[in-house]
Scaffold this motif. Structure first.
Motif, PDB file in Angstrom:
ATOM      1  N   ASN A  38     -14.601 -56.881 -25.425  1.00 22.59           N
ATOM      2  CA  ASN A  38     -13.943 -58.106 -24.974  1.00 22.59           C
ATOM      3  C   ASN A  38     -13.133 -58.719 -26.116  1.00 22.59           C
ATOM      4  O   ASN A  38     -13.130 -58.224 -27.248  1.00 22.59           O
ATOM      5  CB  ASN A  38     -14.972 -59.092 -24.416  1.00 22.59           C
ATOM      6  N   ARG A  39     -12.471 -59.809 -25.809  1.00 25.99           N
ATOM      7  CA  ARG A  39     -11.563 -60.415 -26.794  1.00 25.99           C
ATOM      8  C   ARG A  39     -12.320 -60.905 -28.029  1.00 25.99           C
ATOM      9  O   ARG A  39     -11.845 -60.745 -29.156  1.00 25.99           O
ATOM     10  CB  ARG A  39     -10.805 -61.570 -26.150  1.00 25.99           C
ATOM     11  N   ARG A  40     -13.501 -61.466 -27.821  1.00 24.58           N
ATOM     12  CA  ARG A  40     -14.252 -61.990 -28.953  1.00 24.58           C
ATOM     13  C   ARG A  40     -14.723 -60.859 -29.868  1.00 24.58           C
ATOM     14  O   ARG A  40     -14.706 -60.991 -31.099  1.00 24.58           O
ATOM     15  CB  ARG A  40     -15.442 -62.803 -28.452  1.00 24.58           C
ATOM     16  N   LEU A  60      -4.418 -57.390 -31.177  1.00 26.20           N
ATOM     17  CA  LEU A  60      -5.182 -58.596 -31.507  1.00 26.20           C
ATOM     18  C   LEU A  60      -6.028 -58.366 -32.756  1.00 26.20           C
ATOM     19  O   LEU A  60      -6.109 -59.235 -33.635  1.00 26.20           O
ATOM     20  CB  LEU A  60      -6.069 -58.986 -30.327  1.00 26.20           C
ATOM     21  N   ARG A  82      -3.238 -54.171 -26.272  1.00 26.51           N
ATOM     22  CA  ARG A  82      -3.280 -55.554 -26.751  1.00 26.51           C
ATOM     23  C   ARG A  82      -4.545 -55.826 -27.566  1.00 26.51           C
ATOM     24  O   ARG A  82      -4.553 -56.702 -28.432  1.00 26.51           O
ATOM     25  CB  ARG A  82      -3.189 -56.527 -25.577  1.00 26.51           C
ATOM     26  N   SER A  83      -5.621 -55.070 -27.288  1.00 34.87           N
ATOM     27  CA  SER A  83      -6.837 -55.227 -28.092  1.00 34.87           C
ATOM     28  C   SER A  83      -6.591 -54.767 -29.521  1.00 34.87           C
ATOM     29  O   SER A  83      -7.038 -55.412 -30.484  1.00 34.87           O
ATOM     30  CB  SER A  83      -7.983 -54.423 -27.467  1.00 34.87           C
ATOM     31  N   THR A 103     -13.193 -58.036 -30.209  1.00 31.55           N
ATOM     32  CA  THR A 103     -11.982 -57.557 -30.877  1.00 31.55           C
ATOM     33  C   THR A 103     -11.628 -58.448 -32.059  1.00 31.55           C
ATOM     34  O   THR A 103     -11.206 -57.967 -33.125  1.00 31.55           O
ATOM     35  CB  THR A 103     -10.812 -57.501 -29.885  1.00 31.55           C
ATOM     36  N   LEU A 104     -11.795 -59.755 -31.885  1.00 25.09           N
ATOM     37  CA  LEU A 104     -11.549 -60.673 -32.998  1.00 25.09           C
ATOM     38  C   LEU A 104     -12.498 -60.388 -34.157  1.00 25.09           C
ATOM     39  O   LEU A 104     -12.081 -60.361 -35.324  1.00 25.09           O
ATOM     40  CB  LEU A 104     -11.724 -62.124 -32.528  1.00 25.09           C
ATOM     41  N   THR A 116      -5.417 -60.395 -36.258  1.00 30.87           N
ATOM     42  CA  THR A 116      -6.529 -61.149 -36.861  1.00 30.87           C
ATOM     43  C   THR A 116      -6.753 -60.723 -38.310  1.00 30.87           C
ATOM     44  O   THR A 116      -6.916 -61.567 -39.201  1.00 30.87           O
ATOM     45  CB  THR A 116      -7.812 -60.919 -36.044  1.00 30.87           C
ATOM     46  N   GLN A 119     -15.034 -51.006 -23.270  1.00 30.85           N
ATOM     47  CA  GLN A 119     -13.946 -51.985 -23.272  1.00 30.85           C
ATOM     48  C   GLN A 119     -14.421 -53.243 -24.000  1.00 30.85           C
ATOM     49  O   GLN A 119     -15.006 -54.139 -23.378  1.00 30.85           O
ATOM     50  CB  GLN A 119     -13.517 -52.325 -21.834  1.00 30.85           C
TER      51      GLN A 119
END
Length: 541
Positions: free
Chosen positions: A243-245, A288, A284-285, A247-248, A292, A241
């Motif tokens: 994380n958001r960072r 995102l 959502r990942s 994924t960015l 980006t 999984q």
């Protein structure tokens, strides 16, 4: 850049690859500044270069500590330097009355086009404040993505300081960018569970692979696109999984891949499809990551449509078979191409695309001596499975290996202590397969799936996985095939070519041997440094 990355929590093994990507992102910004105005571009490039020098001086102790403490970083830097020197000496080994750009185009395959010159032409136009709508012949500026041109522009102050001719400097900068594949592959191998020693041995062996050798010196940006895509894939798909960072960062890497070369689209599409099918990966990942990528690459699309339209020549060429320039849109051209073909014709086209990379692959072994090298080089440049050379033996051994691995698991159900991660390998093989299928089905055909026309993630990762499986079978299998690979390299890719056949250049030979010595030294010293037993990769079975 490496100092900033810990905030994004990426694995240590891919920090160098990601750092190169962030520098390439600065190159993309530099391209935008130079396009806005040459003075703005000069200020940006010089200011950034000055900042780098000041920060490097003020943080020299931290840099020294990082060099001593981060073994993976040190390994990847040394491997990059060694392979870079080997390639540099290899390119200039025989004298030829050719400029650097034509030398890199004629050294291996006779008559390669001027694709390697386009980034330099793009950068030169911006430096001189000229229009980039038309670069050379009937090729528009919007027909070729600008990442490598931006890399050249970012490093422009160093050319002025060192007084290097533009073509030599652009080639050197392009070669530097193409070597991005080394930390990318080494990092991904370690994410899969391979130790430092094994990943280094695989990278050194991969350096003799024809696709990597040609494109590292020919400086066609497709290899850089493959490296960026591979790093994006590792962030999104080789973690349970992300994380958001992370994924960015994956979105940034995919944007850079698209800005390097449009062929990355096949691999990106396959990656998105696999991500949608991956359990426990929030949608959502994926969203995102794509948002980006779209934000970063969006200005390039605006340039294509607004400044130098239409920018769709290659899309119409590959997806609809429309080589001649016309006024139709991409979708209209694709619709016309498919509506004018019968169902049986389309099926025959796709079947031919799927089988074309196998053509010539079963016609005996491609081993020989210098007199036959030119013909072998041509076949390896165009045919995917021909380019894999001795590693195709792994396909033949794989059924027996799977059977023996299954039998061993039944007899010894306890998993091995040192083993590669099966999910990572599974996702990687699925990505290679799906990219290949998408590429073959989307190319209009028939028989348009030449190796050099697809996403380079396929040959790059496929060759790596075959080497990995060879090691998993038994180290002796890997060593035997690696020796055959080096023999093939020396007899096929070391000899001169039809237009590059002069006398051996002693300085180039020395540089090449120094590069090889660095690789040998690092491989031996790493074996002494690493006390942990190397993984046998037995649970791949």
């Amino acid at each position: 850049m490496i100092g900033l990355l810990p905030r994004f929590a990426p694995p240590r093994s891919i920090r160098l690859g990601l750092s190169i990507g962030l520098v390439a992102l600065l190159g993309w910004i530099a391209w935008g500044m130079w396009f806005w105005h040459p003075v703005a571009g000069q200020l940006f490039s010089w200011s950034l270069g000055l900042i780098v020098v000041i920060v490097a001086y003020r943080r020299r102790q931290e840099i020294q500590h990082l060099w001593r403490s981060d073994h993976r970083l040190r390994d990847q830097v040394i491997l990059t330097v060694g392979i870079g020197l080997m390639y540099l000496g290899h390119l200039h080994l025989f004298s030829a009355d050719l400029g650097i750009e034509r030398l890199s185009a004629e050294r291996y395959i006779t008559g390669l086009p001027i694709d390697n010159q386009i980034p330099r032409l793009f950068a030169d136009r911006l430096i001189e404040g000229q229009s980039t709508r038309q670069l050379v012949g009937d090729w528009l500026g919007s027909d070729r993505p600008p990442l490598q041109a931006g890399w050249v522009l970012l490093l422009q102050p160093w050319r002025h300081l060192l007084q290097i001719p533009p073509d030599i400097f652009a080639h050197a900068a392009g070669a530097q960018l193409q070597l991005w594949w080394i930390p990318a592959i080494a990092g991904v191998l370690q994410l899969m569970g391979a130790g430092r020693r094994l990943s280094a041995w695989l990278v050194v062996t991969l350096a003799t692979y024809s696709m990597v050798l040609i494109n590292s010196n020919y400086v066609w940006p497709k290899l850089a696109a493959a490296s960026a895509t591979l790093l994006g894939f590792s962030l999104l798909m080789l973690h349970d999984q992300p994380n958001r960072r992370q994924t960015l960062l994956a979105g940034v890497m995919l944007a850079l891949a698209w800005l390097a070369h449009g062929s990355a689209a096949f691999a990106i599409l396959a990656m998105v499809i696999l991500a949608a099918a991956k359990p426990n990966l929030p949608k959502r990942s994926i969203a995102l990551m794509l948002v980006t990528a779209a934000v970063i690459a969006g200005p390039w699309s605006a340039y294509q449509k607004g400044y130098a339209p239409p920018g769709n020549r290659l899309a119409k060429w590959h997806l609809a078979g429309q080589i001649e320039i016309d006024e139709r849109s991409t979708w209209q051209t694709i619709f016309d191409a498919y509506s004018s073909s019968t169902g049986s014709e389309l099926i025959a086209q796709k079947r031919a695309n799927l089988s074309y990379p196998f053509f010539e692959a079963t016609r005996g072994w491609d081993f020989g001596f210098w007199s036959e090298a030119a013909e072998r080089r041509s076949r390896e440049f165009y045919f995917l499975f021909k380019s894999l050379g001795p590693w195709n033996v792994v396909w033949l051994l794989m059924p027996v290996w799977w059977w023996r691995a299954g039998r061993r698991r039944r007899m010894e159900p306890k998993p091995p202590k040192f083993a590669i991660g099966m999910p990572a390998v599974g996702w990687s093989l699925a990505w290679v397969t799906s990219t290949y299928m998408i590429w073959a089905l989307l190319m209009f055909g028939p028989g348009t799936t030449s190796l050099h026309q697809g996403a380079y993630t396929v040959p790059l990762l496929l060759a790596t996985m075959l080497m990995l499986v060879a090691w998993a079978m038994h180290p002796v299998v890997f060593v035997g095939l690696a020796v055959m690979q080096w023999f093939h390299f020396l007899t096929t890719w070391l000899p001169p070519g039809p237009k590059v056949d002069g006398a051996v250049q002693p300085p180039a030979l020395l540089i090449m041997l120094v590069g090889v010595a660095v690789l040998v030294w690092r491989s031996v010293s790493m074996a002494r440094e690493e006390s942990e037993k190397e993984p046998r990769l037995t649970n791949l079975g």
